[in-house]
Design an enzyme around this catalytic site. Structure first.
Site, mmCIF file in Angstrom:
data_model
loop_
_atom_site.group_PDB
_atom_site.id
_atom_site.type_symbol
_atom_site.label_atom_id
_atom_site.label_comp_id
_atom_site.label_asym_id
_atom_site.label_seq_id
_atom_site.Cartn_x
_atom_site.Cartn_y
_atom_site.Cartn_z
ATOM 1 N N HIS A 1 0.816 -1.218 0.000
ATOM 2 C CA HIS A 1 0.000 0.000 0.000
ATOM 3 C C HIS A 1 0.851 1.270 0.000
ATOM 4 C CE1 HIS A 1 -3.684 2.248 0.159
ATOM 5 N NE2 HIS A 1 -3.094 3.029 1.045
ATOM 6 N N TYR B 1 1.792 5.233 -2.634
ATOM 7 C CA TYR B 1 2.139 6.626 -2.327
ATOM 8 C C TYR B 1 3.571 6.950 -2.728
ATOM 9 C CZ TYR B 1 -2.348 6.590 -0.199
ATOM 10 O OH TYR B 1 -3.700 6.481 -0.027
ATOM 11 N N HIS C 1 -9.258 0.365 -11.064
ATOM 12 C CA HIS C 1 -8.842 1.406 -10.123
ATOM 13 C C HIS C 1 -7.331 1.619 -10.200
ATOM 14 C CE1 HIS C 1 -8.227 3.604 -6.380
ATOM 15 N NE2 HIS C 1 -7.384 2.655 -6.009
ATOM 16 N N PHE C 2 -6.610 0.535 -10.243
ATOM 17 C CA PHE C 2 -5.147 0.571 -10.319
ATOM 18 C C PHE C 2 -4.685 1.335 -11.560
ATOM 19 C CE2 PHE C 2 -1.005 -1.773 -10.774
ATOM 20 C CZ PHE C 2 -0.490 -1.427 -9.548
ATOM 21 N N HIS C 3 -5.418 1.148 -12.663
ATOM 22 C CA HIS C 3 -5.033 1.824 -13.896
ATOM 23 C C HIS C 3 -5.442 3.299 -13.895
ATOM 24 C CE1 HIS C 3 -4.204 -2.224 -15.387
ATOM 25 N NE2 HIS C 3 -3.527 -1.654 -16.357
ATOM 26 N N ARG D 1 -10.381 -10.569 -11.406
ATOM 27 C CA ARG D 1 -9.119 -10.043 -11.921
ATOM 28 C C ARG D 1 -8.176 -11.214 -12.210
ATOM 29 N NH1 ARG D 1 -6.300 -7.266 -6.632
ATOM 30 N NH2 ARG D 1 -4.885 -6.557 -8.242
ATOM 31 N N ARG D 2 -7.137 -10.957 -12.965
ATOM 32 C CA ARG D 2 -6.089 -11.935 -13.266
ATOM 33 C C ARG D 2 -6.617 -13.169 -13.986
ATOM 34 N NH1 ARG D 2 -5.080 -11.315 -7.489
ATOM 35 N NH2 ARG D 2 -3.464 -9.768 -7.113
#
Length: 551
Positions: free
Chosen positions: A225, A229, A376-378, A441-442
Site C-alpha cells: 500500500h 504513495y 482502479h489501479f489503472h 481479476r487476473r
C-alpha cells in the site's frame, strides 16, 4: 562554486545519473506496455499467444516491469535531479553511491526479467505464496531493493549536507518532498525484503518445506500500500512545485504542502490490512483500525486538491478572470508541460473515489478480487501518476540532455495525453463495469470458455481490448518523444521549473524539519497497528504452515 550551492541547472554529472535511470524506465515501458497489449487481447478471446507463451507470463511481465521497474527507476532518476537542482550538486561520494545503486538495480532487473521471460517466474506483480518462482527471480528483486536503498542513502546525504551548511533554515520544498518519499520507501520496503529474503527465497531454494502464508501476504501489503504513495508523491511534487512555475503562478502554501507530505508518511504505511479484509486469521478489530487509518489518507489528498485549485484560481484572477470558473480559460492549454499532468490530476478524482470503495469494509466485499480493482489501479498509477511522469519527462529530459522541447514535440505530447485519456476511459471504464458484474481479476477468456458468465462479460472484455490498443498507441508516441528529446531535439536550454512562494503565504515553521518527531510517530503507528496482529499470526498459525523456524 561550493559543491552544495543551489543552481538553476542540474550538474551534467548528476544529469547522466538521472538519464541512466530514465533509459531503463522507458525500456521497461516499451516491454511492459507490449505485454499489456497482449494481455487485453487474450482476455477478449480474439487472440491466442504464440510459441507456448502463457497468459500469466505476459501478465507478470506487464505488472513487474510497469508497476515496479518503470516507476522505481523513473522516481529515483527524477529525485536525483530534484535534489541536485534544489539542494545543490551531489558530492562525488554521493554520486558514486548513486551509480552503484543504479547498476545494482539494473542487474537485479535483468535477473528477474530473464526468469519471467523463461516462464520460471509467472507469479504476477504480487508474487503471492504458494506461487513459487525460480530463486534467481527473488535474488533479482532483492538486488533491486538493495540498489534503491543505496540511491536513497545518496539522496539523503545530499539533503543532510545542505542542512549542515544552512543551519536554522527551512530546506527547499522539493528537497524536503524527496526526503519524505525516500523515507517512506525505506520503511515500506523492509516488509517486502523480509518476506523475499526470509520466506520466499529459502522456500524456492528448498531450504524449508513451507512458510506462513498469512505472514507473507501481510508483509507484502505492509509494503504494497505505501508503494502506491511512493508512486504518487513524485506526481504531487510536480503538482505542488513545478506546475505553479509553468503556468506563471505562485505556490499556494509551503506549509500546507509539507504538512500533506508528512501526513502521507504517517498514514500510508500502517494500513496494509485493508487489502486483506476478506482473509481469515486477522482479528476484525485490527482490520477496522487500519481501515480508519486508510481513510485518514484522504485528508492530505483533499489538502492537495484545495492547494492546487486555489493556486489555479489565484493565477486566473491575476489574469483578469471573472466568475466562478473563469480562471479555467486562463490556464496554458497549449503547453504540454501543464496539460499532460493536469489530465492526470483530473483522473485522480474518480481514482480517489474508487479508492474509498476499496478501503471500505462493506463496499470492498462487492468488488474484492474483481477486475474493478485492476481498473482502479489503472486510474491511479497508469493515469494520474504515469501521465504526470510523462509531463515531467517532457521538460526534464531536454533539461538533462541540453536540448529543448520543440513546438512539434509539444503538440505531439498533448496528442499523446489525449490518446492516453481516451484509451484509459475505454479500458478502465470497462474494467470497473465488469468488476461490478463479478468478473475476476487476473483471469483470461479461456478460464471460462463459452459459459454464459463469460459471454456476459464479452462486451466489457472487448472494451478493454479497444482501450488497451489505444493505450499502446499512446506508449509508441511517448517513446517517439523520449527518443527525440534524448538524442535528436535541437540543442538549447530547457528550464527546470521551480515555483516561487505566494507573497501572502505564512512563514514555514521549522518543526517540519524535526525528523525525530515524524520518524518516531511513523514507527509508533506501525508498531501499534502491526505488533499484536503479527504475533497472533505466528502463535496461531494453522498446522503445516510453520515450515520456517522464525515464522
Amino acid at each position: 562554486m561550493n559543491k552544495l550551492s543551489v543552481t538553476t541547472k542540474v550538474d551534467p554529472r548528476d544529469a547522466k545519473l538521472s538519464m541512466a535511470h530514465f533509459h531503463v524506465a522507458f525500456i521497461a515501458l516499451a516491454l511492459g506496455g507490449f505485454a499489456g497489449l497482449l494481455q487485453v487481447l487474450v482476455r477478449s478471446g480474439t487472440f491466442e499467444l504464440p510459441f507456448g507463451i502463457t497468459y500469466y507470463q505476459v501478465l507478470t511481465v506487464h505488472g513487474v516491469l510497469l508497476g515496479l521497474i518503470l516507476t522505481t527507476f523513473f522516481i529515483i532518476g527524477f529525485q536525483f535531479a530534484a535534489i541536485s537542482r534544489t539542494a545543490g550538486t551531489l558530492s562525488n561520494k554521493a554520486r558514486l553511491i548513486g551509480w552503484i545503486g543504479f547498476w545494482t538495480m539494473t542487474l537485479g532487473t535483468a535477473m528477474a526479467a530473464t526468469m519471467v521471460l523463461l516462464n520460471e517466474a509467472s507469479v504476477l506483480f504480487t508474487f503471492y505464496a504458494p506461487l513459487m518462482a525460480h530463486p534467481i527471480f527473488y535474488i533479482g528483486l532483492t538486488l533491486v531493493i538493495v540498489g534503491s536503498w543505496l540511491s536513497s542513502g545518496a539522496m539523503l546525504s545530499s539533503y543532510i549536507g545542505w542542512r549542515k551548511q544552512n543551519p536554522g533554515k527551512v530546506s527547499p520544498l522539493l528537497s524536503f518532498m524527496v526526503v519524505v518519499n525516500t523515507l517512506l520507501w525505506l520503511v515500506a520496503t523492509i516488509g517486502v525484503a523480509a518476506t523475499v529474503l526470509f520466506q520466499m527465497l529459502p522456500l524456492s531454494l528448498g531450504m524449508v518445506d513451507s512458510i506462513n502464508v498469512l505472514v507473507s501476504r501481510t508483509l507484502f501489503w505492509y509494503f504494497g500500500h505505501p508503494l502506491v504513495y511512493f508512486w504518487l508523491l513524485p506526481a504531487y511534487m510536480c503538482w505542488y512545485v513545478v506546475i505553479p512555475k509553468i503556468i506563471g503562478g505562485k505556490i499556494f502554501s509551503d506549509s500546507l504542502a509539507r504538512m500533506s507530505f508528512i501526513l502521507f508518511l504517517l498514514f500510508s504505511i500502517p494500513v496494509g490490512f485493508h487489502h486483506q479484509l476478506t482473509e481469515p486469521g486477522i482479528d476484525p478489530a485490527w482490520k477496522f483500525l487500519q481501515v480508519i487509518l486508510t481513510f485518514l489518507v484522504v485528508i492530505p489528498s483533499l489538502m492537495t486538491a484545495f492547494s492546487m485549485f486555489g493556486m489555479f484560481e489565484n493565477y486566473g484572477r491575476s489574469k483578469g478572470a471573472k466568475g466562478l470558473f473563469g480562471w479555467f480559460k486562463k490556464l496554458p492549454w497549449g503547453d504540454a508541460r501543464f496539460v499532460v499532468p493536469f489530465i492526470g490530476m483530473v483522473a485522480f478524482i474518480p481514482a480517489g473515489a474508487g479508492g474509498l470503495v476499496n478501503a471500505s469494509n462493506q463496499l470492498n466485499q462487492v468488488i474484492h478480487n474483481t477486475i474493478w480493482v485492476t481498473g482502479h489501479f489503472h486510474l491511479t498509477l497508469a493515469t494520474s501518476v504515469v501521465l504526470t511522469f510523462f509531463g515531467i519527462a517532457y521538460w526534464l529530459i531536454p533539461h538533462l540532455t541540453g536540448r529543448v522541447l520543440t513546438k512539434k514535440m509539444n503538440k505531439l505530447a498533448i496528442i499523446q495525453a489525449c490518446v492516453w485519456a481516451i484509451g484509459m476511459t475505454f479500458m478502465s471504464g470497462s474494467m470497473h463495469l465488469a468488476g461490478l458484474l463479478g468478473a475476476p481479476r487476473r483471469s483470461s477468456y479461456s478460464t471460462y470458455g463459452d459459459s454464459q458468465t463469460a459471454i456476459d462479460w464479452i462486451p466489457y472484455q472487448i472494451g478493454q481490448a479497444i482501450g488497451g490498443s489505444i493505450l499502446f498507441i499512446g506508449i509508441i508516441l511517448v517513446l517517439i518523444i523520449f527518443i527525440n528529446l534524448s538524442f535528436f531535439a535541437p540543442k538549447g536550454e530547457q528550464e527546470f521549473p521551480i515555483g516561487e512562494m505566494a507573497e501572502e503565504a505564512e512563514k514555514t515553521p521549522m518543526v517540519f524539519e524535526n525528523w525525530k518527531i515524524w520518524i518516531g510517530l511513523t514507527i509508533v503507528l506501525i508498531l501499534f497497528a502491526y505488533t499484536i496482529p503479527f504475533i497472533d499470526m505466528i502463535q496461531n498459525a494453522p498446522p503445516g504452515s510453520k515450515g520456517y523456524k522464525f515464522w
